[in-house]
Design a protein around this motif. Structure first.
Motif, PDB file in Angstrom:
ATOM      1  N   ALA A 186       0.845  -1.191   0.000  1.00  0.00           N
ATOM      2  CA  ALA A 186       0.000   0.000   0.000  1.00  0.00           C
ATOM      3  C   ALA A 186       0.879   1.240   0.000  1.00  0.00           C
ATOM      4  N   ALA A 187       0.588   2.160  -0.904  1.00  0.00           N
ATOM      5  CA  ALA A 187       1.324   3.419  -0.983  1.00  0.00           C
ATOM      6  C   ALA A 187       0.569   4.346  -1.926  1.00  0.00           C
ATOM      7  N   ARG A 188       0.985   5.608  -1.964  1.00  0.00           N
ATOM      8  CA  ARG A 188       0.265   6.589  -2.793  1.00  0.00           C
ATOM      9  C   ARG A 188       0.607   6.491  -4.272  1.00  0.00           C
ATOM     10  N   SER A 189       1.855   6.152  -4.605  1.00  0.00           N
ATOM     11  CA  SER A 189       2.300   6.198  -5.993  1.00  0.00           C
ATOM     12  C   SER A 189       2.017   4.896  -6.728  1.00  0.00           C
ATOM     13  N   ALA A 190       1.111   4.956  -7.692  1.00  0.00           N
ATOM     14  CA  ALA A 190       0.781   3.761  -8.474  1.00  0.00           C
ATOM     15  C   ALA A 190       1.979   3.284  -9.280  1.00  0.00           C
ATOM     16  N   ASP A 191       2.735   4.222  -9.862  1.00  0.00           N
ATOM     17  CA  ASP A 191       3.889   3.849 -10.689  1.00  0.00           C
ATOM     18  C   ASP A 191       4.965   3.155  -9.863  1.00  0.00           C
ATOM     19  N   LYS A 192       5.256   3.699  -8.689  1.00  0.00           N
ATOM     20  CA  LYS A 192       6.286   3.093  -7.838  1.00  0.00           C
ATOM     21  C   LYS A 192       5.829   1.733  -7.317  1.00  0.00           C
ATOM     22  N   LEU A 193       4.553   1.620  -6.987  1.00  0.00           N
ATOM     23  CA  LEU A 193       4.027   0.334  -6.543  1.00  0.00           C
ATOM     24  C   LEU A 193       4.160  -0.710  -7.638  1.00  0.00           C
ATOM     25  N   ALA A 194       3.869  -0.312  -8.872  1.00  0.00           N
ATOM     26  CA  ALA A 194       3.975  -1.250  -9.997  1.00  0.00           C
ATOM     27  C   ALA A 194       5.416  -1.711 -10.181  1.00  0.00           C
ATOM     28  N   ALA A 195       6.372  -0.790  -9.994  1.00  0.00           N
ATOM     29  CA  ALA A 195       7.782  -1.155 -10.143  1.00  0.00           C
ATOM     30  C   ALA A 195       8.209  -2.145  -9.059  1.00  0.00           C
ATOM     31  N   VAL A 196       7.775  -1.926  -7.833  1.00  0.00           N
ATOM     32  CA  VAL A 196       8.100  -2.855  -6.748  1.00  0.00           C
ATOM     33  C   VAL A 196       7.431  -4.199  -6.990  1.00  0.00           C
ATOM     34  N   SER A 197       6.184  -4.154  -7.419  1.00  0.00           N
ATOM     35  CA  SER A 197       5.421  -5.377  -7.682  1.00  0.00           C
ATOM     36  C   SER A 197       6.107  -6.242  -8.734  1.00  0.00           C
ATOM     37  N   ALA A 198       6.690  -5.592  -9.741  1.00  0.00           N
ATOM     38  CA  ALA A 198       7.344  -6.336 -10.822  1.00  0.00           C
ATOM     39  C   ALA A 198       8.547  -7.140 -10.321  1.00  0.00           C
ATOM     40  N   GLY A 199       9.114  -6.734  -9.184  1.00  0.00           N
ATOM     41  CA  GLY A 199      10.274  -7.435  -8.655  1.00  0.00           C
ATOM     42  C   GLY A 199       9.941  -8.476  -7.600  1.00  0.00           C
ATOM     43  N   ILE A 200       8.654  -8.715  -7.364  1.00  0.00           N
ATOM     44  CA  ILE A 200       8.243  -9.678  -6.341  1.00  0.00           C
ATOM     45  C   ILE A 200       7.741 -10.957  -7.003  1.00  0.00           C
ATOM     46  N   ARG A 201       8.328 -12.059  -6.606  1.00  0.00           N
ATOM     47  CA  ARG A 201       7.869 -13.352  -7.095  1.00  0.00           C
ATOM     48  C   ARG A 201       6.846 -13.921  -6.118  1.00  0.00           C
ATOM     49  N   GLY A 202       5.874 -14.591  -6.640  1.00  0.00           N
ATOM     50  CA  GLY A 202       4.860 -15.184  -5.784  1.00  0.00           C
ATOM     51  C   GLY A 202       3.629 -14.299  -5.650  1.00  0.00           C
ATOM     52  N   GLU A 203       2.652 -14.819  -4.972  1.00  0.00           N
ATOM     53  CA  GLU A 203       1.381 -14.111  -4.822  1.00  0.00           C
ATOM     54  C   GLU A 203       1.555 -12.860  -3.973  1.00  0.00           C
ATOM     55  N   HIS A 204       0.955 -11.768  -4.439  1.00  0.00           N
ATOM     56  CA  HIS A 204       0.959 -10.523  -3.692  1.00  0.00           C
ATOM     57  C   HIS A 204      -0.115  -9.616  -4.279  1.00  0.00           C
ATOM     58  N   ALA A 205      -0.315  -8.489  -3.655  1.00  0.00           N
ATOM     59  CA  ALA A 205      -1.295  -7.522  -4.158  1.00  0.00           C
ATOM     60  C   ALA A 205      -0.752  -6.125  -3.908  1.00  0.00           C
ATOM     61  N   ARG A 206      -1.311  -5.151  -4.603  1.00  0.00           N
ATOM     62  CA  ARG A 206      -0.916  -3.763  -4.385  1.00  0.00           C
ATOM     63  C   ARG A 206      -2.142  -2.862  -4.525  1.00  0.00           C
ATOM     64  N   TYR A 207      -2.200  -1.856  -3.648  1.00  0.00           N
ATOM     65  CA  TYR A 207      -3.323  -0.921  -3.650  1.00  0.00           C
ATOM     66  C   TYR A 207      -2.809   0.490  -3.416  1.00  0.00           C
ATOM     67  N   GLU A 208      -3.289   1.416  -4.224  1.00  0.00           N
ATOM     68  CA  GLU A 208      -3.000   2.826  -3.951  1.00  0.00           C
ATOM     69  C   GLU A 208      -3.725   3.222  -2.672  1.00  0.00           C
ATOM     70  N   CYS A 209      -3.018   3.905  -1.794  1.00  0.00           N
ATOM     71  CA  CYS A 209      -3.617   4.273  -0.518  1.00  0.00           C
ATOM     72  C   CYS A 209      -2.921   5.505   0.043  1.00  0.00           C
ATOM     73  N   ASP A 210      -3.702   6.412   0.575  1.00  0.00           N
ATOM     74  CA  ASP A 210      -3.198   7.606   1.230  1.00  0.00           C
ATOM     75  C   ASP A 210      -3.513   7.499   2.718  1.00  0.00           C
ATOM     76  N   VAL A 211      -2.488   7.346   3.547  1.00  0.00           N
ATOM     77  CA  VAL A 211      -2.720   7.132   4.978  1.00  0.00           C
ATOM     78  C   VAL A 211      -3.329   8.353   5.654  1.00  0.00           C
ATOM     79  N   ARG A 212      -3.349   9.492   4.963  1.00  0.00           N
ATOM     80  CA  ARG A 212      -3.966  10.693   5.526  1.00  0.00           C
ATOM     81  C   ARG A 212      -5.486  10.653   5.438  1.00  0.00           C
TER      82      ARG A 212
END
Length: 261
Positions: free
Chosen positions: A38-64
Motif C-alpha cells: 500500500a502506498a500513494r504512488s501507483a507507478d512506484k508500486l507497480a515497479a516494486v510489484s514487478a520485482g516480487i515473485r509469488g502471490e501478492h497484491a498492491r493498492y494505492e492508498c493515502d494514509v492521511r
C-alpha cells in the motif's frame, strides 16, 4: 524465542513503494508470505510489484485519508479473507529548526506518521479481533526516544507512535493480537531526499548510517519472533537507554554527538 512461520501469511505493508517497505515486501515474499503493498504512488508500486515473485497484491492508498485506509483494508479482506499482520511503515521527516517550522508542517508530519498509523490500526482491528489473532508492527524511530535539534516535528510524531504502541499493547493483552515497535536510527534511503535536501546531515553521520536491507531484515524478524520492540543499531539502542536513565548527566555529550543537522 520460537520463530513464527510466515509462509502463507497475509501481510499488509504501508509505505511499500520504496525503501524499507519495498525491501521488506520482497523478503516476505521470499519466505512464502503474501505481501500486500500500500502506498500513494501507483507507478512506484507497480515497479516494486514487478520485482516480487509469488502471490501478492498492491493498492494505492493515502494514509492521511480514513476513507482510503478503510478501502484498502476492505479490498484486502475481500481478496484474502484475513489480514495476519499489519506493518505501519509510511512516514517522512523534515529537519528544520523550530523557529522556521510552520505549524502546518508539524500538523502534516503528525497526520502521516502518527495518525496514519492510528487509522490503519483502527481499520484492521475488527478483523483481527474476530480472528483472535494478528500482529501489528509500527515502524517508529530512535528519534522517538532521543530528541535532537532540528527534529522537533519528526521526533514528536515518532514519540507519539511509540506512546500509542505501548499503550495499545496493554489493551491487547489476552486478545491474541501482538503489537511491536521497530526503532531504527538513520537509514540510507530516499527518506533523506526530503528530510535533508542539502545533504548536511547525511554527510555528518555517514559512518553511522545503516543500509536499508539491514533494517528490512530486522522488520521481518520482528514478524517472525513477535518481540515487543527492536532498537537498532546497537550503539543507538545503548545510547537511548543511557539518555533515558541519565538525562541530565548525558545531555551535553548527547548534544555533541547527535546534533549533526
Amino acid at each position: 524465542m520460537s520463530s513464527i512461520e510466515l509462509r502463507g501469511r497475509i501481510v499488509l505493508l504501508t509505505g511499500a513503494s520504496s525503501g524499507i517497505g519495498a525491501l521488506a515486501a520482497r523478503l516476505l515474499a521470499e519466505r512464502g508470505a503474501v505481501p500486500v503493498l500500500a502506498a500513494r504512488s501507483a507507478d512506484k508500486l507497480a515497479a516494486v510489484s514487478a520485482g516480487i515473485r509469488g502471490e501478492h497484491a498492491r493498492y494505492e492508498c493515502d494514509v492521511r485519508s480514513a476513507a482510503s485506509v478503510d478501502e484498502t483494508v476492505a479490498r484486502t479482506l475481500e481478496r484474502f479473507g484475513r489480514i495476519d499482520a499489519l506493518v505501519n511503515n509510511a512516514g517522512y521527516g523534515e529537519f528544520l529548526s523550530f523557529e522556521e517550522t510552520e505549524l502546518s508542517r508539524f500538523e502534516a508530519m503528525m497526520d502521516v506518521n502518527y495518525m496514519g498509523t492510528v487509522r490503519f490500526c483502527k481499520a484492521v482491528y475488527p478483523a483481527m479481533k474476530r480472528a483472535g489473532a494478528g500482529h501489528i508492527v509500527n515502524v517508529a524511530s530512535i528519534a522517538g526516544k532521543i530528541g535532537t535539534a532540528k527534529a522537533t516535528g519528526y521526533a514528536a510524531s515518532k514519540h507519539a507512535v511509540l506512546g500509542f504502541t505501548n499503550s495499545l499493547r496493554q489493551e491487547l493483552r489476552g486478545s491474541g493480537i501482538k503489537i511491536s515497535a521497530l526503532n531504527p536510527g538513520p537509514i540510507d534511503t530516499p527518506f533523506f531526499d526530503r528530510a535533508d535536501p542539502e545533504g548536511t546531515y547525511k554527510r555528518n553521520i555517514r559512518r553511522f548510517m545503516m543500509q536499508p536491507d539491514t533494517v528490512a531484515l530486522a522488520l521481518v524478524r520482528l514478524l517472525e519472533t513477535g518481540k515487543a520492540e527492536r532498537d537498532l543499531p546497537l550503539v543507538s539502542a545503548a545510547g537511548a537507554k543511557l539518555i533515558q536513565l541519565f538525562p541530565v548527566l548525558t545531555a551535553g555529550v548527547a548534544a555533541r554527538l547527535l546534533n549533526k543537522k
